[in-house]
Design a protein around this motif. Structure first.
Motif, mmCIF file in Angstrom:
data_model
loop_
_atom_site.group_PDB
_atom_site.id
_atom_site.type_symbol
_atom_site.label_atom_id
_atom_site.label_comp_id
_atom_site.label_asym_id
_atom_site.label_seq_id
_atom_site.Cartn_x
_atom_site.Cartn_y
_atom_site.Cartn_z
ATOM 1 N N PRO A 272 0.785 -1.243 0.000
ATOM 2 C CA PRO A 272 0.000 0.000 0.000
ATOM 3 C C PRO A 272 0.813 1.287 0.000
ATOM 4 N N ALA A 273 2.139 1.202 0.154
ATOM 5 C CA ALA A 273 2.932 2.423 0.232
ATOM 6 C C ALA A 273 2.776 3.239 -1.049
ATOM 7 N N ARG A 274 2.360 4.482 -0.912
ATOM 8 C CA ARG A 274 2.198 5.386 -2.047
ATOM 9 C C ARG A 274 3.559 5.997 -2.392
ATOM 10 N N ILE A 275 3.960 5.917 -3.653
ATOM 11 C CA ILE A 275 5.248 6.451 -4.087
ATOM 12 C C ILE A 275 4.999 7.694 -4.945
ATOM 13 N N LEU A 276 5.497 8.823 -4.489
ATOM 14 C CA LEU A 276 5.417 10.073 -5.237
ATOM 15 C C LEU A 276 6.775 10.285 -5.898
ATOM 16 N N PHE A 277 6.847 10.037 -7.194
ATOM 17 C CA PHE A 277 8.123 9.997 -7.888
ATOM 18 C C PHE A 277 8.278 11.196 -8.809
ATOM 19 N N GLY A 278 9.469 11.814 -8.779
ATOM 20 C CA GLY A 278 9.776 12.822 -9.778
ATOM 21 C C GLY A 278 10.344 14.105 -9.218
ATOM 22 N N LYS A 279 10.698 14.994 -10.121
ATOM 23 C CA LYS A 279 11.348 16.254 -9.759
ATOM 24 C C LYS A 279 10.425 17.135 -8.912
ATOM 25 N N GLY A 280 10.965 17.612 -7.785
ATOM 26 C CA GLY A 280 10.257 18.590 -6.971
ATOM 27 C C GLY A 280 9.140 18.056 -6.108
ATOM 28 N N GLU A 281 8.922 16.749 -6.092
ATOM 29 C CA GLU A 281 7.810 16.196 -5.320
ATOM 30 C C GLU A 281 7.953 16.458 -3.818
ATOM 31 N N GLU A 282 9.189 16.640 -3.342
ATOM 32 C CA GLU A 282 9.394 16.903 -1.912
ATOM 33 C C GLU A 282 8.760 18.221 -1.477
ATOM 34 N N LYS A 283 8.551 19.138 -2.416
ATOM 35 C CA LYS A 283 7.928 20.425 -2.086
ATOM 36 C C LYS A 283 6.467 20.257 -1.708
ATOM 37 N N LEU B 127 12.934 10.292 0.514
ATOM 38 C CA LEU B 127 14.107 9.455 0.339
ATOM 39 C C LEU B 127 15.283 10.261 -0.212
ATOM 40 N N THR B 128 16.449 10.130 0.423
ATOM 41 C CA THR B 128 17.650 10.818 -0.061
ATOM 42 C C THR B 128 18.734 9.848 -0.504
ATOM 43 N N ILE B 129 18.577 8.565 -0.181
ATOM 44 C CA ILE B 129 19.571 7.557 -0.567
ATOM 45 C C ILE B 129 18.835 6.305 -1.032
ATOM 46 N N ARG C 125 4.879 -0.369 7.235
ATOM 47 C CA ARG C 125 5.071 -0.012 5.827
ATOM 48 C C ARG C 125 4.675 1.456 5.664
ATOM 49 N N PRO C 126 5.527 2.276 5.070
ATOM 50 C CA PRO C 126 5.228 3.714 5.015
ATOM 51 C C PRO C 126 3.895 4.032 4.343
ATOM 52 N N LEU C 127 3.266 5.040 4.868
ATOM 53 C CA LEU C 127 2.025 5.539 4.294
ATOM 54 C C LEU C 127 2.278 6.101 2.900
ATOM 55 N N LEU C 128 3.330 6.886 2.778
ATOM 56 C CA LEU C 128 3.719 7.432 1.478
ATOM 57 C C LEU C 128 5.201 7.773 1.508
ATOM 58 N N SER C 129 5.806 7.774 0.319
ATOM 59 C CA SER C 129 7.220 8.094 0.199
ATOM 60 C C SER C 129 7.446 8.949 -1.034
ATOM 61 N N VAL C 130 8.236 9.997 -0.852
ATOM 62 C CA VAL C 130 8.618 10.877 -1.947
ATOM 63 C C VAL C 130 9.988 10.456 -2.466
ATOM 64 N N TYR D 2 20.132 12.274 -14.346
ATOM 65 C CA TYR D 2 18.801 12.060 -13.764
ATOM 66 C C TYR D 2 18.225 10.703 -14.148
ATOM 67 N N ASP D 3 18.364 10.346 -15.411
ATOM 68 C CA ASP D 3 17.747 9.107 -15.895
ATOM 69 C C ASP D 3 18.340 7.877 -15.205
ATOM 70 N N ALA D 4 19.663 7.877 -15.012
ATOM 71 C CA ALA D 4 20.295 6.741 -14.334
ATOM 72 C C ALA D 4 19.820 6.649 -12.889
ATOM 73 N N TRP D 5 19.758 7.790 -12.208
ATOM 74 C CA TRP D 5 19.301 7.781 -10.814
ATOM 75 C C TRP D 5 17.832 7.374 -10.714
ATOM 76 N N ALA D 6 17.036 7.780 -11.696
ATOM 77 C CA ALA D 6 15.627 7.390 -11.696
ATOM 78 C C ALA D 6 15.495 5.877 -11.775
ATOM 79 N N GLU D 7 16.282 5.254 -12.651
ATOM 80 C CA GLU D 7 16.251 3.802 -12.774
ATOM 81 C C GLU D 7 16.711 3.132 -11.478
ATOM 82 N N LEU D 8 17.769 3.667 -10.884
ATOM 83 C CA LEU D 8 18.285 3.083 -9.645
ATOM 84 C C LEU D 8 17.285 3.236 -8.497
ATOM 85 N N GLY D 9 16.712 4.423 -8.376
ATOM 86 C CA GLY D 9 15.791 4.664 -7.271
ATOM 87 C C GLY D 9 14.566 3.773 -7.326
ATOM 88 N N PHE D 10 13.949 3.686 -8.501
ATOM 89 C CA PHE D 10 12.739 2.864 -8.611
ATOM 90 C C PHE D 10 13.078 1.381 -8.506
#
Length: 392
Positions: free
Chosen positions: A9-20, A137-139, A169-174, A238-246
């Motif tokens: 159920p963890a909601r994943i908010l993925f992408g640039k600036g989502e932490e704002k 998430l920062t790492i 399990r986290p409610l949501l993660s950026v 960005y693209d490499a980190w996106a692949e690694l993060g997901f």
């Protein structure tokens, strides 16, 4: 394929600036949060200001607790539990990597647990309630942003144990890949080794008719191995980190392990390294995993041939199954070396004097009730010691 119960159920908010948006996202769930973080790097990067401004804009007040270290410490968990009770927080917001998130999960359980939360980790006592946890998430590494697992180190006892519950399990993660750009190269390497291990622990199995999850495991591993060197050489890709993060999320949210017996011996063996020597978890796994493979592969050589061919790209010129497996393991070691990871315990600063002690603690033999590690092959303390010696 085995029976399974998949719930992610963890909601994943993925992408640039989502932490704002973190304040907006948490507003329906909390009026006061504990902001939990590590050594202070989020303040140097400006992320702290971004997160706190978003919380304030949404009318969410917060207490804060920094100081999380790699291999998160029980003493700080105790401090966080007391702070949450004092401040009457509704939710814990972990801004950091797996250590911060794992610490937050332990605090979340401890707020309602009647006793020392260490009992939950050491004795497996059940928990019935926990505060909700959200993350920025920062790492990318541990996958804790979407898992129901947490690992804590008792620094006084030099013990490291994990605990799992759907309640944590986290409610949501950026997940904003741009937040990963400034990570040191060793953290990238350690994180990739950890993510790969999360897949390996599920992939190597004796369960048959698992074509779908075999494929999911294999493509996740190949995605990590393709993109990690790119990010290592170009930290702002960005693209490499996106692949690694997901990939890190997919590696540990439960999906790739569904319907198959899992192993987890390497994690059990590594916990002893980081509990006693405080080594980076991923670095320890990079040392142990090839040694474990070398020790167990003959118990189901076909699984390791499949790995060597489908993941490591070993071609048909290696006609002997043993030769195929050996080449696959060698290529994995070469990849880890390319990432700057250690290949031996000696490189981690670990000598031979405590290997037997760690082997006995890992299996419980040191406490009088041995419980062998692993699902692929049962490892008793003598087996664990043999693997430690293989990679010394």
């Amino acid at each position: 394929m085995l029976n399974f119960d998949l719930y992610t159920p963890a909601r994943i908010l993925f992408g640039k600036g989502e932490e704002k948006r973190i304040g907006e996202l948490l507003k329906p769930h909390a009026s006061k949060v504990l902001l939990h973080y590590g050594s202070g790097s989020i303040k140097k990067s400006g992320l702290y200001d971004t997160v706190t401004a978003s919380l304030k804009e949404s009318g969410i007040s917060f207490a804060e607790l920094g100081g999380v270290k790699p291999n998160p410490r029980l003493s700080l968990v105790h401090e966080g539990i007391a702070l949450c009770k004092k401040e009457n927080v509704d939710l814990i917001l972990a801004v950091g990597g797996g250590s911060t998130i794992d610490s937050a999960k332990a605090i979340a359980m401890g707020v309602y647990y009647d006793g020392d939360i260490w009992e939950v980790y050491e004795q497996g006592k059940p928990v019935e309630k926990a505060l909700p946890v959200a993350t920025v998430l920062t790492i990318p590494a541990a996958g804790s942003e979407s898992s129901g697992d947490s690992v804590i180190t008792n620094e006084e006892k030099q013990l490291k144990f994990g605990y799992g519950s759907p309640l944590i399990r986290p409610l949501l993660s950026v997940m904003d890949p741009e937040l990963f750009f400034t990570l040191p190269k060793n953290q990238l390497a350690n994180g990739v080794a950890d993510m790969m291990s999360h897949v390996f622990e599920r992939y190597f199995t004796n369960t048959t008719h698992t074509d779908l999850t075999d494929g999911l495991c294999e493509v996740t591993l190949k995605t990590l191995m393709k993109n990690a060197p790119i990010a290592l050489d170009d930290p702002q890709n960005y693209d490499a980190w996106a692949e690694l993060g997901f990939s890190g999320t997919v590696a540990h949210n439960g999906l790739v392990g569904m319907g198959r017996e899992q192993d987890w011996a390497c994690h059990g063996m590594e916990h002893e390294l980081s509990a006693i020597y405080d080594v980076a978890h991923g670095a320890g796994l990079a040392v142990l995993t090839p040694g474990w493979m070398q020790y167990v592969y003959k118990d189901n050589i076909n699984m390791f041939v499949q790995f060597a061919v489908n993941v490591m790209g070993v071609e048909g010129s290696y006609r002997d199954p043993d030769a195929i497996v050996q080449e696959g393991i060698a290529r994995l070691r070469t990849f880890f070396k390319r990432m700057g990871l250690p290949g031996t315990l000696a490189e981690l600063g670990i000598g031979e004097d405590r290997l037997e002690e760690m082997a006995k603690k890992a299996t419980g033999a040191a406490f009088g009730e041995e419980s062998p590690l692993g699902g692929f092959k049962k490892l008793y303390w003598q087996d664990v010691l043999a693997i430690y010696k293989l990679v010394k």
